[in-house]
Every structure is written in C-alpha cells, then in structure tokens.
Design an enzyme around this catalytic site. Structure first.
Site, PDB file in Angstrom:
ATOM      1  N   GLY A 294      -0.555   0.949  -1.004  1.00 41.90           N
ATOM      2  CA  GLY A 294      -1.292   1.372   0.186  1.00 41.90           C
ATOM      3  C   GLY A 294      -2.690   0.785   0.172  1.00 41.90           C
ATOM      4  N   SER A 295      -3.615   1.545   0.761  1.00 43.99           N
ATOM      5  CA  SER A 295      -4.941   0.987   1.079  1.00 43.99           C
ATOM      6  C   SER A 295      -5.760   0.568  -0.130  1.00 43.99           C
ATOM      7  CB  SER A 295      -5.728   1.997   1.898  1.00 43.99           C
ATOM      8  OG  SER A 295      -5.001   2.322   3.054  1.00 43.99           O
TER       9      SER A 295
END
Lengths: 638, 362
Positions: A294-295
């Site tokens: 993810g981020s």
C-alpha cells in the site's frame, strides 16, 4: 672311542637346530616389535575404546543477551539420572528404590537398569530432576547410579522476542530462530568424565580423566530489550483494542541495519513452545509475512522520481479529480472527489493515488523497476534468521501501464515488512542500503570479552544524499501536514508514511479487510530510528493506517526517544492544525525577565512559580519547544 | 669320569627366571584370584610352594645316578603309559579346561602327560644311544621309536591335549633328527604332515575358518579370535617400556586366566618390548647353556638326554610365545617357568636338574 665317530654328525645336527631355534626366537621378537611399535597406535586406540567408558558432561549452551547485556536466553542447571548396568549388583533393589523416588513404573526402571549397554540415560523420567529428588537418589549410594548435571534452556522474558530467539529441544538443540540459525555457535563442546573399566564393566580406580566442557559462545543481539518490551506492550494493547488477525512491529537503526526490536502477534512462549501450533511458532511476521504494502511503498516511487528529477516537489502540480484513467482502466483516489490541484509535495502529504500514478508515469516501467530492484525488493534481505520470504513483484516484461500505475502506489505487488523497513531506511539515511542483522557481536562465554563484532554491511547506494534529504522533508511534512498527523511528536522531527492495503485472497481483494500500516522515523533531519507498524484486519475502527497504526508508531517513537536518548529538535516543521487539535506555539524565552514581564509573555500558558525572587532564572520546558496552549510552564525565580 | 661342578650359570638363570615367573604370576593373577577366591595371593602361594619343591627336585635330579635312570627307562615309560591310560578313564581322570588330563589330589592336580614327556625323552635317549648304528636304516632304527612316540601321541590326543602332544612330538622329532637320520626322511615326514593337514581341511572345512580366524582374529572377535585379540590388546599398548609393573589393564577380566597360557601378554604389557627381550634372552641363554652341556658330554645317552630336555623346554617356550604374539594358531601350551601350574614347573625344573646332572660328569 667307538662312539665318537657319531659325535660329529650329532653335533652338526644340534648346531643346526640351535640356529633354527635362534631364527624362530628372532621371528618372535620381530613380531613383538611390530606389535608394540608399528601397530602400537592402532592397537592402543582399539584397546582404549575397549577399556574406556565415558560419562558425558553437557556443555553449557551460549547465552543470548541484548545490546546492553541483558540476558534473554540462559541456562538453568538440572540433574539427570544415568545408570551403568554393568556396575549394578542388585538390579531389582536399585530399580525398586529409583522407581519409588521418581514415582515411576518399576518394570520400566528395571528395563533401564538391566539394559545391556555400557551407559543408560533414564529418559525421559530421569531428566530435569529437582534438587531434593536428586539428593534422595544420591543418598542411596548405589554403585552404577550416577547423577549428571544438565543444563536446561530458560528464557526469562517468556513470550517477549520469542520469534527471534526461537527455542530448543530436549537435548538443547536449536529448533528455530536465533537458537537454530546460530546453533553451531551456541552449542559448545561437551566434556566427559572418562574412566577405564575392567572386563566386567567395573570402574578401575587408578584412572579417571575429567575433560571440561567448553561453553557455547554468547550472542549479543542488536535488540534493545527495553524497546522490545515497549513494542510488545504496544502490540498487546493493539490486540486487546482491535482484535486483529495478526500484528507486528519492526524497529531498525537506519544507519546500520541493526534490528532494534521486532515482534509479532500471535506470539508464543519459548519456554513452553509445545503449547503452541507450529504456525504460530514459525510465523515471525516481520520477515515471513508478505502482502501488498500500500501507500508506504509510495516512498520508493517518490525517491526514484526525485533522484531521476522527473518531478519537482515544490513546483510541479497535479490536479486530482478523484480518479485517473490508465490504459482504459480507472484508478480511484482514496478521497472521493479528489484532492484538487496540489503541488507534488501535497500529493505526498495527501497520499494521493492518481498523483503517484502520474509520478510513476514520469519514471516509466524500466526506471521504476530498477529502483525497486536496487532497494532490494523481490529478494531476501539476508537477515540472520530463518524463514524469510522474498515477496512477489510484477514480471518486468509483462508490465503494462496498469501494472506500472498500481506498482507506483504499492498495489499488485507483495513485500515483507523487513524489505520495506530496509528500503525506507536507505531512502532516508542518505541512500545507503544496509543488510539488516540481529546478532551484533560474539562474546566469550566466561568473560564476556568480545570475540567478533559484526560490522554493518552496506549493499549499495540507491539514491544520493540530496535526494534523501528531499524524501525526509516530504515525509516530515506528511506527519506535520498530511495523513500521518497522528504520529506527530512535539519538539521532535518525525517523518512517516501511512499505508492502507486491501488484502488479497485467491486473486481478488477482500472487502473491508485491510492491513493498516505506518512507517515512521525520527529525527527527520538525521534519522536514528525507523519503526514500522502493521495491523492486519483490526476490528471496530476506521480502516485507515493513519488512524490505527500511526498512534502506535508514535508511542513506540516516544519510548525510543527515552530509551535511545534521542535529542529533541527545535527547528522542526510546525504541525498544521485542524479544529480537533490543540494549538501549539513556540515557547518564548522568559529567563532574565521580571515576574510581571514573564506572566505577560506567557499569557497563553498556565504558570507555576517557585523560588522567591523577582527575576526568572530557569524555565521548564526550555524556550523554543512547541507547547500546547494551556499547558503548565514552571518558572524559577531568584 | 671326572667329577665336576654343575653349570652354575644355568642353575642361577633358572632360579632367576622362576622368581621372575612367580612375581609375574602374582601380577597377572591377583585380580582374578581376589575375585574368585577373595585371596589375591592364592595362585602365587601355590606356585611358590611348587617352586621350593622344584628347587629340591632339581637338586635331587642333578645328583641321581644317570646310569640308574638309563636302566630303568623302560619301567619309567611303562608307568607313564599306564598313567596316561588311567587318566582317560572317567572317575579317575578329571576334566579341566576341556581335557581329561588330570589326577586330582586334594586341591592340587597332577598331569601325567607332563611326566610322559620326560619319560619318553629318557626312553628315546636310551634307545638312540643303543641303536646309534642302526639309525641309518629307517625300518630297523627309526620305525620302532616312531611307533612308541605315535602311541603316546594318540593317548595324549585322546584327552585331548593338542598342545602337549605337539610339544612332545616336536621334541622327539628334534631328538631323532639329531641322531643323524637321513634328512630326506624328515622331508618326507614334512610332506606327509602337509598332506595330512590338507586332508583334514578337505574333510572338515570349518578348520579353514579356524586358520582364517588365526590370520585375522577380528573376523570372529568374540569366538575363536577372542584370546588372540585380547593378547594383542595387552602387548600392543605395552609399547617399548610397558605400562609398568602391576599396571596391566588386560588382566582385569579381559584376558581370561591371564596367569596361565597368556602370561607372556601380561609381561609384554607391563614391561614392554624391554621385558620381551629379557624373557627371550633368558630362554636363549638357558637353551644355549643346555646345548653346550649336550655338546660337551662324552656319553651318548647323556648327550641325547641333555639335548632332548633342552629341546623340550625351548620348543614349549617357542610354541607358547608364537601363539601369544599371533604367529601360529592357539594350541594351549604353557610357558615354562612362567605359566601357573605346579606339575609344569616341577617337570621344567627336574628337566634342568637332569641337564645339570649331565654337566657334572663331562
């Protein structure tokens, strides 16, 4: 003399026989010489093995200590029962008494006592005996019944650091973790009481040799047990609060690759490993778990673009409409409606997915993947533990625009926590990728003197120092102004990045099932400490990394400040305030002012005076710190 | 005949070797004796008693009239024959170590085969001296004496006592060899013996296994190879200077009955190669002095007697040493003056006494 005529023949024959006899005698002497000189070594060692009996003395296993010498794995002495059947006169009496004392079956004991072997270990009922039981057996005074000291592994901290430490089996052999990886170092060399026995197995009094065992090497870990206890505590809190499927925290020194703390939930107790499933024992999540980052992975994309200068953090802008079309597919931003027009710095602060798709596009597949490779993704990091995973990247030859786009913001690939911590450390430490390691030094067991210190091992330089400082700046502003606000610590410069990754099962995303993570570091100008928190599927909370993991990371960093003695900074970014937040302001210097002046200057704070002069001679906290308005300021007058 | 002093070199070396033997019996047997009789000195006391009797017997033998002995040779042999027959009868002869070769008298035992060796040598010496002229003729000279030897050989083999039978046969063959019988006869005898051995192996192939196990005792370490392996484990670690007096390990129930046939192993273990040289040196010197006496004797009977007795002692010693060091298969022969055994020591000392007797009257 009639007979004399025969004498010459007889004498000749006698002399002949004499010569033959001398030859026979010489042959015998030569044979003895051969046996005693040329066959000496072979016969002596064969005879020695016939005569000698050995009572083994187990070597103490090397201890495992933390970086400050606190003992994490040690040995406690127990006593084991050993019988030498050949020396036992009345097997039935011995078996009866022993089985009475140990409370075991008489027939079983009789089997041990009468077994046709030179030395029989009474296993398992005679292992790990208590002192008073050993005393009773000793008091029997039977020949052929021996008590041997044995050491048993003991982990004073129980479940703490258990995945890293691992555990040992009944014979003290390492079966997982450090215990397995460094088993050879820890094992040491057994000693023995050697004696000669006669043909009936009785000990010959004249000969007894004691060979002292050599203890194993003491391993000094890079782990700081106080920090470890802090993260264990945070995990326990997270577990009781969110009841996640799994959770982990990993902390590392970004300048060396030394692992400072690592822990997983669920965990186990190394002392009683039998009570846990092998899944729990074997899953050392920080190195084993693979998932979409993810981020937090955006740090990698950002650093690559900054190094390649395909974006300007401050001048380039990107307008986010809430989604972006890539090769016919629509990729949505996490914020419905989008972030509008932002600078690239704001793209990072907002963790804007379409913005990162754009950044990825400026790099192209080849360049982005070369950085991902250089940061060590897709390979084991080489940490000195077993059970590390490699993760999965897209095959570079099959990567189209969509794969490039998702990779840019950390989807569609899978990585391990340790890979991310290692890569982010490189991105913020000036660009140097280090091999993480957990054993920092080998120590001599008796004296604790250093045998060998493990030096940090730099694999390669991925980005320049200048780029790295831009990354730090961007990540500091993520915490000060963006999605990582919950990790902000007053008077310290904290950088970080949130991550919210949807979990994949059988090729499709699971609804409402996320791994929420936060990568944090401090001080942001010269990072000494990196921490990564990942909570898998927490319940009853907004599924967002900034909400769940950032506060946990903040707590860990607060502990690290204390434990690692990290100096506060006064030149950090001020936090951007929302209506939820308290207002912080820089504390002005009032030392030297009169009481009246000081009171006026500090009108937004509560003041507590001490001393009875009229001039401020000391203030706490010191001037220059960010302090929430309404907090108490101590002033000393003199 | 001139009266002369007896050969004191021989006398003294026999006394010394016997004392050394008794000391070694103590060292070799004390552990075993303690275990079996709770008396570490059990064997050494008995052997000491026989040693004293032996000295008296030796002195007596050195003084008796050899002419009387020569005259009574047939009678002596006859008595030996009767005893050898009697000992085979169950109830009269007792079995020890698998052979019915003993007359039990109280706690002691007498082996008629030991005396038979002596009787046969006296008889053969007389026969050879009398028939010296006919010894060229095989049928007339050699066959009758071989027949007598054959009968005794068979009687002893019936006990069975292969070792004693071998010692006796080899001694008598040496004696007849010395008489000047044609070499070709002995060559034929050798060929015959070889053919006999081959025939025995073909008849019963297990004998081949025996020979193989002698060549490589480790092929059957707990069976036929056991004694020789234990012997090698004693001799080998002895090295050049040995483990030191009383420090043998193999006597601690590894080597069975270490005071008997394998006492030389214990000597090698405790005194090393040096001890081996000393023991071999003693036997060489004693053999040499005895042959010297035989060579100097003017009387044919005395000459044969001295040579026969010298051969008896040497062959027995050589056979024992060859077995102990693994040069030939185990035959069960004791080492004169060393191995425990009253009648063996007595016969050895009487033999020396008779040779000393010859040395007086050169």
């Amino acid at each position: 003399m009639v007979k004399n005529m025969f004498f010459s023949t007889i004498h000749e024959r006698i002399r002949f026989i004499f010569i033959v006899s001398v030859i026979i005698l010489i042959a015998i002497i030569i044979k003895v010489f051969y046996i005693q000189v040329f066959a000496y070594d072979k016969l002596s060692s064969l005879a020695e093995s016939l005569w000698s009996r050995e009572l083994p003395i187990k070597a103490d296993r090397g201890e495992i200590v933390d970086r400050n010498g606190e003992v994490l794995a040690t040995n406690i002495t127990t006593v084991s029962l050993v019988v030498v059947p050949g020396q036992i006169d009345d097997a039935e009496a011995v078996a009866r008494d022993l089985s009475d004392i140990l409370g075991t079956d008489y027939q079983d004991m009789l089997k041990h006592v009468t077994k046709s072997t030179s030395i029989e270990r009474v296993h398992p009922e005679g292992r790990g005996l208590d002192y008073d039981i050993a005393e009773k057996i000793d008091a029997l005074g039977y020949d052929g019944v021996y008590l041997l000291k044995e050491s048993k592994r003991y982990y004073p901290y129980g479940t703490v650091l258990s995945h890293v430490l691992g555990y040992v089996g009944i014979d003290n052999q390492g079966l997982s973790g450090i215990e397995l990886y460094y088993d050879e170092y820890l094992t040491g060399a057994d000693g023995a009481i050697k004696y000669f026995s006669d043909g009936k197995g009785n000990k010959l009094e004249l000969t007894e040799v004691y060979e002292a065992p050599t203890s194993g090497i003491t391993l000094e870990l890079t782990i700081d047990i106080d920090l470890q206890l802090a993260i264990e505590n945070e995990l326990d809190n997270a577990v009781s609060k969110y009841n996640p499927e799994q959770a982990m925290i990993l902390a590392m020194d970004p300048d060396t690759g030394e692992i400072l703390a690592m822990a997983s939930r669920p965990t186990f107790d190394s002392n009683n490993y039998q009570d846990y499933t092998t899944e729990i024992i074997n899953r050392n999540l920080p190195i084993w778990m693979t998932y979409e980052p993810g981020s937090t992975f955006k740090i990698i994309t950002l650093s690559a673009a900054l190094e390649e200068q395909t974006i300007n953090l401050f001048e380039d802008t990107f307008t986010d409409t809430g989604s972006i079309n890539v090769d016919g597919s629509t990729i949505h931003c996490w914020k419905v409606g989008g972030h509008g027009t932002q600078t690239m710095l704001e793209v990072v602060e907002n963790s804007c997915n379409p913005g990162f798709v754009k950044i990825g596009q400026t790099l192209g597949v080849e360049t982005l993947m070369s950085y991902i490779d250089a940061y060590g993704f897709g390979d084991k990091t080489g940490i000195d533990l077993n059970g590390e995973s490699t993760g999965i990247l897209f095959d570079i030859d099959k990567m189209g625009p969509v794969e490039l786009a998702t990779t840019s913001f950390g989807q569609g690939i899978s990585v391990t926590p340790i890979q991310q911590v290692r890569a982010v450390s490189a991105a913020i430490n000036g660009g140097k990728l280090y091999t993480p390691y957990i054993v920092g030094a080998f120590l001599e067991s008796e004296t604790d003197s250093l045998i060998e210190k493990i030096e940090p091992e730099m694999t390669r330089e991925v980005i320049s120092e200048e780029t790295s400082s831009l990354v730090r700046y961007a990540l500091e502003s993520v915490v000060a102004n963006g999605s990582g606000k919950n990790a902000y610590i007053e008077n310290y410069r904290v950088g970080g990045k949130t991550g919210t990754a949807q979990k994949v099962e059988n090729g499709s995303y699971l609804d409402g099932n996320y791994i929420l993570s936060f990568m944090g570091f401090l001080p942001a100008d010269d990072p000494e400490f990196v921490v990564y928190v990942a909570i898998d599927n927490p319940k009853g909370v907004t599924q967002y990394g900034g909400v769940v993991s950032a506060p946990i990371a903040r707590n860990v960093m607060l502990s690290a400040i204390d434990i690692l003695d990290i100096e506060p900074r006064s030149d950090g970014m001020a936090k951007e305030y929302t209506w939820l937040d308290k207002k912080y302001s820089i504390l002005p210097n009032v030392v030297g002012m009169s009481r009246e002046e000081a009171t006026k200057t500090l009108k937004n704070f509560k003041i507590e005076y001490s001393g009875d002069g009229d001039t401020v001679i000391y203030m706490s906290p010191n001037a220059g710190y960010y302090v929430a308005e309404g907090e108490t300021i101590m002033l000393m007058l003199g | 005949m001139k009266k002369k002093h007896m050969d004191y070199f021989l006398f003294i070396s026999v006394i010394l070797i016997s004392i050394f033997g008794i000391i070694m019996i103590y060292s070799a047997s004390s552990i075993w004796a303690e275990f079996k009789y709770q008396d570490a000195f059990k064997y050494v006391k008995q052997q000491g008693l026989f040693f004293i009797i032996g000295i008296l017997a030796m002195l007596f033998a050195s003084k008796i009239d050899l002419e009387f002995l020569r005259k009574k040779a047939n009678l002596i042999l006859g008595i030996c024959f009767i005893l050898l027959v009697l000992v085979l009868i169950p109830g009269i002869g007792t079995v020890r170590n698998g052979s019915r070769s003993w007359f039990g008298i109280g706690g002691l035992g007498v082996q008629p085969s030991e005396f038979a060796k002596l009787g046969l040598i006296i008889f053969a010496s007389k026969y050879l001296a009398r028939n010296q002229k006919d010894m060229g003729d095989i049928k007339k000279g050699a066959l009758p004496i071989f027949l007598v030897i054959g009968i005794f050989f068979v009687l002893i083999m019936l006990e069975p006592d292969f070792g004693t039978a071998m010692v006796m046969a080899l001694t008598l063959i040496a004696l007849i060899f010395a008489s000047g019988l044609k070499i070709s006869f002995f060559a034929k005898l050798g060929v015959l013996g070889l053919v006999g051995i081959v025939a025995l192996i073909i008849a019963a192939p297990y004998r081949m296994a025996r020979i193989v196990s002698f060549l490589n005792p480790w092929s059957d370490p707990l069976g036929s190879g056991y004694q020789i392996i234990q012997s090698l484990y004693a001799i080998g670690p002895g090295g050049l200077l040995g483990q030191g007096f009383l420090n043998s390990r193999q006597k601690h129930f590894y080597l069975p009955e270490p005071q008997t046939d394998f006492i030389f192993s214990i000597i090698s273990e405790e005194f090393g190669f040096l001890g081996v040289l000393i023991v071999c040196g003693f036997f060489f010197f004693i053999f040499y002095r005895m042959l010297r006496i035989a060579l100097r004797s003017n009387d044919l009977f005395s000459k044969y007697l001295a040579f026969g007795l010298a051969s008896l002692l040497f062959i027995q010693a050589a056979l024992n040493l060859a077995v102990v060091v693994g040069l030939i298969p185990v035959t069960g022969v004791t080492l004169p003056f060393f191995s425990y055994g009253g009648s063996s020591l007595l016969i050895s000392m009487i033999s020396v006494g008779l040779v000393l007797n010859v040395s007086r009257r050169t």
